[in-house]
Design a protein around this motif. Structure first.
Motif, PDB file in Angstrom:
ATOM      1  N   SER A  93      48.731  25.627  17.901  1.00  0.00           N
ATOM      2  CA  SER A  93      49.465  24.426  18.291  1.00  0.00           C
ATOM      3  C   SER A  93      50.853  24.746  18.811  1.00  0.00           C
ATOM      4  O   SER A  93      51.371  24.060  19.674  1.00  0.00           O
ATOM      5  CB  SER A  93      49.571  23.482  17.100  1.00  0.00           C
ATOM      6  OG  SER A  93      50.377  24.074  16.115  1.00  0.00           O
ATOM      7  N   PHE A 117      56.620  17.664  23.742  1.00  0.00           N
ATOM      8  CA  PHE A 117      56.951  18.512  24.868  1.00  0.00           C
ATOM      9  C   PHE A 117      58.440  18.807  24.887  1.00  0.00           C
ATOM     10  O   PHE A 117      58.867  19.907  25.170  1.00  0.00           O
ATOM     11  CB  PHE A 117      56.608  17.807  26.179  1.00  0.00           C
ATOM     12  CG  PHE A 117      55.300  18.232  26.730  1.00  0.00           C
ATOM     13  CD1 PHE A 117      54.830  19.502  26.490  1.00  0.00           C
ATOM     14  CD2 PHE A 117      54.545  17.365  27.477  1.00  0.00           C
ATOM     15  CE1 PHE A 117      53.625  19.907  27.009  1.00  0.00           C
ATOM     16  CE2 PHE A 117      53.335  17.754  28.005  1.00  0.00           C
ATOM     17  CZ  PHE A 117      52.868  19.023  27.764  1.00  0.00           C
ATOM     18  N   LEU A 129      56.481  13.512  27.248  1.00  0.00           N
ATOM     19  CA  LEU A 129      55.058  13.511  26.905  1.00  0.00           C
ATOM     20  C   LEU A 129      54.812  14.254  25.608  1.00  0.00           C
ATOM     21  O   LEU A 129      55.434  15.263  25.324  1.00  0.00           O
ATOM     22  CB  LEU A 129      54.255  14.198  28.005  1.00  0.00           C
ATOM     23  CG  LEU A 129      53.861  13.341  29.188  1.00  0.00           C
ATOM     24  CD1 LEU A 129      52.950  14.147  30.082  1.00  0.00           C
ATOM     25  CD2 LEU A 129      53.134  12.114  28.715  1.00  0.00           C
ATOM     26  N   VAL A 130      53.853  13.767  24.904  1.00  0.00           N
ATOM     27  CA  VAL A 130      53.588  14.344  23.593  1.00  0.00           C
ATOM     28  C   VAL A 130      52.227  15.025  23.628  1.00  0.00           C
ATOM     29  O   VAL A 130      51.296  14.539  24.241  1.00  0.00           O
ATOM     30  CB  VAL A 130      53.593  13.222  22.546  1.00  0.00           C
ATOM     31  CG1 VAL A 130      52.897  13.672  21.280  1.00  0.00           C
ATOM     32  CG2 VAL A 130      55.010  12.793  22.253  1.00  0.00           C
ATOM     33  N   MET A 131      52.145  16.179  23.022  1.00  0.00           N
ATOM     34  CA  MET A 131      50.832  16.775  22.823  1.00  0.00           C
ATOM     35  C   MET A 131      50.414  16.417  21.422  1.00  0.00           C
ATOM     36  O   MET A 131      51.127  16.669  20.466  1.00  0.00           O
ATOM     37  CB  MET A 131      50.922  18.292  22.910  1.00  0.00           C
ATOM     38  CG  MET A 131      50.932  18.800  24.305  1.00  0.00           C
ATOM     39  SD  MET A 131      50.268  20.448  24.317  1.00  0.00           S
ATOM     40  CE  MET A 131      49.985  20.635  26.060  1.00  0.00           C
ATOM     41  N   ARG A 132      49.282  15.820  21.336  1.00  0.00           N
ATOM     42  CA  ARG A 132      48.848  15.410  20.007  1.00  0.00           C
ATOM     43  C   ARG A 132      47.549  16.120  19.701  1.00  0.00           C
ATOM     44  O   ARG A 132      46.605  16.065  20.466  1.00  0.00           O
ATOM     45  CB  ARG A 132      48.646  13.898  19.971  1.00  0.00           C
ATOM     46  CG  ARG A 132      48.241  13.377  18.618  1.00  0.00           C
ATOM     47  CD  ARG A 132      48.102  11.899  18.670  1.00  0.00           C
ATOM     48  NE  ARG A 132      49.347  11.265  19.068  1.00  0.00           N
ATOM     49  CZ  ARG A 132      50.099  10.561  18.243  1.00  0.00           C
ATOM     50  NH1 ARG A 132      49.741  10.403  16.994  1.00  0.00           N
ATOM     51  NH2 ARG A 132      51.198  10.003  18.657  1.00  0.00           N
ATOM     52  N   TYR A 133      47.534  16.834  18.619  1.00  0.00           N
ATOM     53  CA  TYR A 133      46.314  17.519  18.256  1.00  0.00           C
ATOM     54  C   TYR A 133      45.590  16.692  17.217  1.00  0.00           C
ATOM     55  O   TYR A 133      46.010  16.595  16.077  1.00  0.00           O
ATOM     56  CB  TYR A 133      46.624  18.917  17.738  1.00  0.00           C
ATOM     57  CG  TYR A 133      47.401  19.681  18.759  1.00  0.00           C
ATOM     58  CD1 TYR A 133      46.862  19.901  20.008  1.00  0.00           C
ATOM     59  CD2 TYR A 133      48.689  20.109  18.507  1.00  0.00           C
ATOM     60  CE1 TYR A 133      47.570  20.553  20.984  1.00  0.00           C
ATOM     61  CE2 TYR A 133      49.406  20.767  19.472  1.00  0.00           C
ATOM     62  CZ  TYR A 133      48.844  20.989  20.706  1.00  0.00           C
ATOM     63  OH  TYR A 133      49.548  21.632  21.664  1.00  0.00           O
ATOM     64  N   ASP A 134      44.557  16.105  17.651  1.00  0.00           N
ATOM     65  CA  ASP A 134      43.808  15.253  16.758  1.00  0.00           C
ATOM     66  C   ASP A 134      42.617  16.077  16.281  1.00  0.00           C
ATOM     67  O   ASP A 134      41.583  16.132  16.921  1.00  0.00           O
ATOM     68  CB  ASP A 134      43.347  14.017  17.536  1.00  0.00           C
ATOM     69  CG  ASP A 134      43.064  12.887  16.585  1.00  0.00           C
ATOM     70  OD1 ASP A 134      42.920  13.194  15.392  1.00  0.00           O
ATOM     71  OD2 ASP A 134      42.986  11.739  17.034  1.00  0.00           O
ATOM     72  N   TRP A 135      42.823  16.748  15.166  1.00  0.00           N
ATOM     73  CA  TRP A 135      41.821  17.737  14.764  1.00  0.00           C
ATOM     74  C   TRP A 135      40.473  17.075  14.486  1.00  0.00           C
ATOM     75  O   TRP A 135      39.431  17.656  14.736  1.00  0.00           O
ATOM     76  CB  TRP A 135      42.272  18.505  13.538  1.00  0.00           C
ATOM     77  CG  TRP A 135      43.634  19.077  13.678  1.00  0.00           C
ATOM     78  CD1 TRP A 135      44.735  18.709  12.991  1.00  0.00           C
ATOM     79  CD2 TRP A 135      44.059  20.107  14.585  1.00  0.00           C
ATOM     80  NE1 TRP A 135      45.827  19.441  13.401  1.00  0.00           N
ATOM     81  CE2 TRP A 135      45.434  20.305  14.372  1.00  0.00           C
ATOM     82  CE3 TRP A 135      43.413  20.872  15.542  1.00  0.00           C
ATOM     83  CZ2 TRP A 135      46.179  21.232  15.074  1.00  0.00           C
ATOM     84  CZ3 TRP A 135      44.154  21.805  16.242  1.00  0.00           C
ATOM     85  CH2 TRP A 135      45.519  21.963  16.012  1.00  0.00           C
ATOM     86  N   PRO A 174      46.245  13.930  12.474  1.00  0.00           N
ATOM     87  CA  PRO A 174      46.705  14.425  13.764  1.00  0.00           C
ATOM     88  C   PRO A 174      48.091  15.052  13.650  1.00  0.00           C
ATOM     89  O   PRO A 174      48.891  14.621  12.813  1.00  0.00           O
ATOM     90  CB  PRO A 174      46.753  13.178  14.644  1.00  0.00           C
ATOM     91  CG  PRO A 174      46.344  12.031  13.822  1.00  0.00           C
ATOM     92  CD  PRO A 174      46.142  12.466  12.419  1.00  0.00           C
ATOM     93  N   GLN A 175      48.339  16.025  14.469  1.00  0.00           N
ATOM     94  CA  GLN A 175      49.664  16.646  14.478  1.00  0.00           C
ATOM     95  C   GLN A 175      50.270  16.432  15.851  1.00  0.00           C
ATOM     96  O   GLN A 175      49.573  16.461  16.863  1.00  0.00           O
ATOM     97  CB  GLN A 175      49.553  18.145  14.214  1.00  0.00           C
ATOM     98  CG  GLN A 175      49.039  18.495  12.839  1.00  0.00           C
ATOM     99  CD  GLN A 175      50.062  18.280  11.745  1.00  0.00           C
ATOM    100  OE1 GLN A 175      51.232  17.996  12.017  1.00  0.00           O
ATOM    101  NE2 GLN A 175      49.618  18.395  10.507  1.00  0.00           N
ATOM    102  N   VAL A 198      53.033  17.538  18.675  1.00  0.00           N
ATOM    103  CA  VAL A 198      53.984  18.524  19.159  1.00  0.00           C
ATOM    104  C   VAL A 198      54.643  17.924  20.375  1.00  0.00           C
ATOM    105  O   VAL A 198      53.977  17.614  21.354  1.00  0.00           O
ATOM    106  CB  VAL A 198      53.279  19.837  19.552  1.00  0.00           C
ATOM    107  CG1 VAL A 198      54.292  20.826  20.069  1.00  0.00           C
ATOM    108  CG2 VAL A 198      52.541  20.397  18.371  1.00  0.00           C
TER     109      VAL A 198
END
Ligand code: SF4
Lengths: 559, 229
Positions: free
Chosen positions: B105, A168, B217-223, A163-164, A166
C-alpha cells in the motif's frame, strides 16, 4: 567493559566459564527483576515497564551484554509484552531476555533507545505493528506502514477487512515543502527514492544537503512490507512456513534464510538432523552466500561506476553458474524451498559425479575470477578514491546499532554466528572468519570478496565429504511428525549467519500447529540504521557508496 | 527491378547510392530492399514496427523478481538481443515498465507516479505472481492484490519468480503486439470514478464530482472488495 579485550581473563558479572549464571544475573538485577521466565534459548527476566532503561543499563555495563539483537513485541489476551533479546558480541551463546509486560489499556513502556541505539527502529516497528508505545522514544512514528494506516495489524483485534486510505497528497511531491521554504535557507532537501537506481530496491532516503555535504539523512522504509510475519503466523510449522524465508533476503540467499527458520523450529520441537543432511545444508548455504556476495559486489560497482559495466556483467556470469548448480540441487533458480524440518527435501542430483564435477569446476575457476574482480575493483585507483576512508563506521557505533555480518566485520567486530554459535557442519570444517579493520566502505567490500573465498573453502570440504559418504548412510531426513505441535508457551530466539548478518527468528508456540508469534530479526534492518552515522558530514556520492556497501535488501529490511 | 545499365560493373544499388557513400552504410535491411531505396507502407504501421523494435525499459526494481530481471538484462539471457534491453533510470526516457515484484500500500501511489511520468505510448509488463494477484503474499494485510489495481498491465508473466526465459518471452510477445498495433484496452479507474462512474449524470452527481479535487485523489484499498480475493 572488560569485554572489549577478549584477552582479559576476568569474567563479567553473571558469567562463568560454562556460560551464563542466571542466578547471579538475577541478583545483579536485584529488585528490577520481578519475575523470571525460561525460554528455550535462555532465561528471561521480567522487568517493570518504567524500569527498562535501568535494567538494561545494568545488563550492558555490568554483565557485558553489549548486543541487543532483537526486540519482539506481542499481544496476549491479557497484556502486551516487549522482549529484548540480549547477547554478547564476544560470545553470542550467552543470551538473556528482558521481558517487559504492559497492561492492555495503557500499553506504555520505557524506551531502550538510550541504552541500545538499535532499539530506536525496533520500537518504532513494535509500535507500528503491535501498538505498544514507548516513553522517551526520540521519534515514535509508524515505520513500515503509511502514516494514514488504521489500527495495528499484529494486534489481536485487528480487522483486516477494513478499507485503508492512502492519500495521494501525502505522497504527491515531497519536495514541495522544500521549494516553498525560505529562499534564504542554507540547506537543500534531496529526495532519493523510492524509485532510484542507487537504493537497491524501494528505499526512500530523505536527505538534507548543505552544499554537497550531507547534513542529515533519514531512511524511510516500508515500501516492501509484505507482512511476512503475519503470513508465517498463519502457516503451519511443518510445511507452510518454509517457502517464505526465501523471499526475505531474495538475493539468492534463500537457503541461508531457510536455515534460520529450520534451526529455530528444530530446536523448539527437538528435532534431530542427520549428519549427511547437515553437510548438504552447509554446502548449499555457502553456495547461496557466494551468489549473494557476488551480487553485492556487482551492484556496489554499479553504484560507484554508475553504469552497467563489465563488473556487473562478470558477476552476473558467475552467478549464473552458481544458480545453475543450485537449480540442479533444488529445482529452482531463486526460491529454493529446499530445507525441510529435520533435513533437506532430496538428495544430491543424479548423476552425483556430474554435480561434484561441476561444483569443482566452479571452485577451480573461482580464484581466477576473483583475481579479475580485484583487478577491476579493489585495485582500481578510482574505486579506492571513492571507498577508502569514506563511510566510516567505528566498532563501538556498529555494536550499539546492532550491526552484524560483513558490515560489523568490516569494522573489525569479530562476530560470526557460524563460528561463535555453531550449527550445521561448520565447526567440523576448516575455515576462517574474515575481518577488516578499515571500518570504511572499502573494508566492507573487501570482507565480502574474502568471504567468497572462505565459502569456497567450505564448499570444497563439503564436496569431499559428500563424495566419500557411504551409500547406505545417506540419510537426508529424520523422522518428524506430520503435524508439529510444540508445547504451549515455548519461546525461542535462534539465529544463523545469513548473507547480511545475524538472521534471527523468535517464535512462541501456543500448542497449535501454527506459531502464535513469529518475529524476524533481519540483519539489514539493523545495518541500515547505521547509515546516518556513516554519511553525515560526507559528500553525497559517499552516501551512495555507503548505502551500497551496506548491501541491504529491502525484502529483508521491510519483511 | 530491372537493371538499366548493364554495361558498367556497378550495381544499380551502388549507382543510386551515389558517390562518397561507402559500403559501411549498407545494412542488411538496406540490402533486403534491393535496388529500390523506397518502401511503401502505412505510416502507422511503420511507427509501430519501429516502436516494437526498439524499446527502452525502465530500470525499476521492487522485489525478488527484480533479481531475475537483472539476470534477464545480464549476460547469457541478454534481453538486448531483442532490441528491448536498455534500462533507463528515468521514467521520462522509458517506454516499458516491467513491474517486478510485490506492490504494497505504501508503494502503490509511488509506482503510479512513476508510471504517470512515462511518456506515451507506454507499456507495462507485469512480472511474477505478485503483480497478478499478490502472489504468495495475497493474504497480507498490506499487499495490493495485483498491479492492475494501480496501473494497466499489457502482458502478465506468471511465475514466482518467472525464469529469465519467461520474461524474455513476455517482452518478445509485447514487442510483437506493439509491432502489430494491438494494444490492450485496460483502464484503471481511481476510487472516485469507480464509486460514482456509473451513476446517471444528474445534478447531484455533478455536484459530487465537482467536489473531487484531482490533486487530492485518494487511493483506497478495500481489501474485502478486492477483485482477486
Ligand atoms: S512473484 Fe514471487 S519472486 Fe516475484 S516478487 Fe512475488 S514473491 Fe517475489
Amino acid at each position: 567493559m572488560s569485554l572489549e579485550e577478549p584477552s582479559t581473563p576476568e569474567l563479567d558479572t553473571g558469567e562463568t566459564l560454562e556460560g551464563v549464571d542466571y542466578d547471579a544475573l538475577e541478583s545483579l538485577l536485584g529488585e528490577y527483576a520481578i519475575g523470571r521466565e525460561s525460554h528455550v534459548n535462555a532465561e528471561a527476566f521480567v522487568v517493570r515497564p518504567d524500569e527498562v532503561q535501568a535494567a538494561l543499563e545494568l545488563l550492558r555495563d555490568e554483565a557485558g551484554f553489549d548486543h541487543c539483537s532483537c526486540v519482539t513485541a506481542q499481544e496476549y489476551e491479557d497484556r502486551y509484552e516487549s522482549i529484548y533479546h540480549l547477547r554478547k558480541y564476544d560470545d553470542p551463546t550467552q543470551e538473556v531476555g528482558v521481558v517487559v509486560p504492559t497492561t492492555k489499556d495503557d500499553p506504555v513502556s520505557e524506551s531502550a533507545n538510550e541504552v541500545y541505539r538499535t532499539a530506536d527502529w525496533h520500537e518504532r516497528e513494535a509500535y507500528d505493528l503491535v501498538g505498544i508505545e514507548y516513553d522517551d522514544h526520540p521519534d515514535l512514528r509508524r515505520i513500515l506502514l503509511p502514516e494514514t494506516w488504521q489500527g495495528h495489524p499484529l494486534s489481536l483485534d485487528y480487522d483486516q477487512e477494513q478499507p485503508q486510505v492512502v492519500e495521494f497528497a501525502e505522497h504527491a511531491n515531497p519536495l514541495r515543502e522544500d521549494h516553498a521554504a525560505d529562499a534564504q535557507s542554507d540547506t537543500m532537501f534531496l529526495n532519493i527514492g523510492p524509485h532510484h537506481p542507487a537504493t537497491h530496491g524501494v528505499l526512500h532516503l530523505k536527505t538534507t544537503l548543505d552544499g554537497e555535504t550531507v547534513a542529515d539523512v533519514e531512511s524511510d522504509i516500508g515500501y516492501l512490507h509484505r507482512c511476512e510475519e503475519q503470513i508465517c503466523q498463519n502457516g503451519t510449522y511443518r510445511h507452510q512456513i518454509m517457502p517464505y524465508p526465501d523471499r526475505w533476503d531474495y538475493i539468492s540467499a534463500g537457503i541461508l534464510n531457510e536455515w534460520a527458520y529450520a534451526r529455530a523450529a528444530e530446536d523448539m520441537a527437538d528435532i534431530d538432523v542427520p549428519e549427511y543432511a547437515q553437510v548438504i545444508r552447509t554446502m548449499s548455504a555457502e553456495m547461496c552466500r557466494i551468489a549473494s556476495h557476488m551480487l553485492a559486489v556487482a551492484t556496489f560497482a554499479l553504484d560507484i561506476y554508475g553504469d552497467f559495466t563489465a563488473i556487473f556483467m562478470y558477476a552476473m556470469r558467475d552467478r549464473e553458474v552458481m544458480q545453475n548448480l543450485l537449480e540442479d540441487l533444488t529445482g529452482q533458480r531463486l526460491m529454493f524451498n529446499y530445507l525441510r524440518l529435520g533435513g533437506v527435501a532430496w538428495d544430491l542430483p543424479e548423476p552425483r559425479e556430474e554435480f561434484f564435477e561441476q561444483t569443482r569446476d566452479f571452485l577451480d575457476e573461482l580464484p581466477g575470477k576473483l583475481e579479475e574482480f580485484h583487478d577491476m575493483i579493489t585495485s582500481n585507483e578510482i574505486f579506492q578514491l571513492r571507498c577508502v576512508n569514506t563511510g566510516v563506521l567505528d566498532p563501538e557505533t556498529a555494536k550499539s546499532y546492532g550491526a552484524t555480518g560483513p558490515v560489523a566485520r568490516g569494522s573489525g567486530v569479530d562476530y560470526d554466528i557460524r563460528r561463535d554459535d555453531p550449527y550445521g557442519y561448520y565447526d567440523e570444517l576448516d575455515w576462517d572468519v574474515v575481518t577488516e579493520d578499515g571500518c570504511d566502505n572499502y573494508s566492507r567490500v573487501l570482507v565480502r570478496m574474502r568471504e567468497v573465498e572462505e565459502s569456497a573453502k567450505i564448499i570444497e570440504q563439503c564436496v569431499d565429504l559428500l563424495e566419500e559418504w557411504p551409500e547406505d548412510e545417506r540419510n537426508i531426513q529424520s523422522n518428524v511428525p506430520r503435524t508439529l505441535k510444540p508445547d504451549a508457551d515455548t519461546e525461542i530466539y535462534r539465529s544463523v549467519e545469513g548473507a547480511k548478518g545475524e538472521l534471527g527468528i523468535y517464535m512462541r508456540a501456543d500448542g497449535t500447529d501454527k506459531p502464535a508469534r513469529f518475529k524476524i530479526r533481519s540483519p539489514c534492518f539493523s545495518n541500515l540504521q547505521t547509515l546516518p552515522e556513516m554519511s553525515q558530514g560526507e559528500y553525497i556520492p559517499d552516501l551512495i557508496a555507503s548505502l551500497g556497501s551496506l548491501d541491504i535488501v529491502l525484502g529483508e529490511v521491510d519483511r | 527491378m530491372s537493371s538499366d545499365n548493364t554495361n558498367t560493373p556497378q550495381t544499380t544499388q551502388e549507382a543510386r547510392m551515389g558517390e562518397g557513400v561507402d559500403s559501411r552504410f549498407n545494412s542488411t535491411l538496406r540490402e533486403a530492399f534491393g535496388s529500390s531505396p523506397f518502401i511503401l507502407t502505412k505510416f502507422d504501421k511503420f511507427m509501430n514496427w519501429v516502436r516494437g523494435s526498439s524499446m527502452f525499459m525502465l530500470q525499476f526494481g521492487i522485489a525478488c523478481c527484480s533479481i531475475e530481471m537483472m539476470h534477464t538484462y545480464g549476460v547469457k539471457h541478454d534481453l538486448d538481443r531483442f532490441g528491448a534491453g536498455v534500462p533507463r533510470a528515468s521514467p521520462r526516457q522509458a517506454d516499458v515498465i516491467i513491474v517486478p515484484g510485490t506492490i504494497v500500500s505504501k508503494f502503490a501511489p509511488r509506482m503510479k507516479r512513476v508510471y504517470d511520468q512515462m511518456p506515451e505510448p507506454k507499456f507495462v509488463v507485469g512480472m511474477g505472481s505478485c503483480t497478478i494477484s499478490g502472489g504468495p503474499f495475497q493474504e497480507g494485510y498490506n499487499v495490493i492484490k495485483g498491479a492492475e489495481e494501480v496501473i494497466p498491465v499489457d502482458i502478465h508473466v506468471p511465475g514466482c519468480p518467472p525464469r529469465p526465459e519467461a520474461l524474455v518471452y513476455g517482452v518478445a510477445k509485447l514487442q510483437e503486439r506493439i509491432a502489430n498495433g494491438e494494444s490492450a484496452p485496460v483502464t484503471v479507474s481511481p476510487y472516485e470514478l469507480e464509486q460514482f462512474g456509473d451513476l446517471d449524470d444528474d445534478e447531484l452527481v455533478q455536484h459530487l464530482a465537482d467536489q473531487i479535487d484531482e490533486d487530492e485523489l485518494v487511493m483506497r484499498y478495500d481489501w474485502a472488495e478486492s477483485p482477486s480475493q
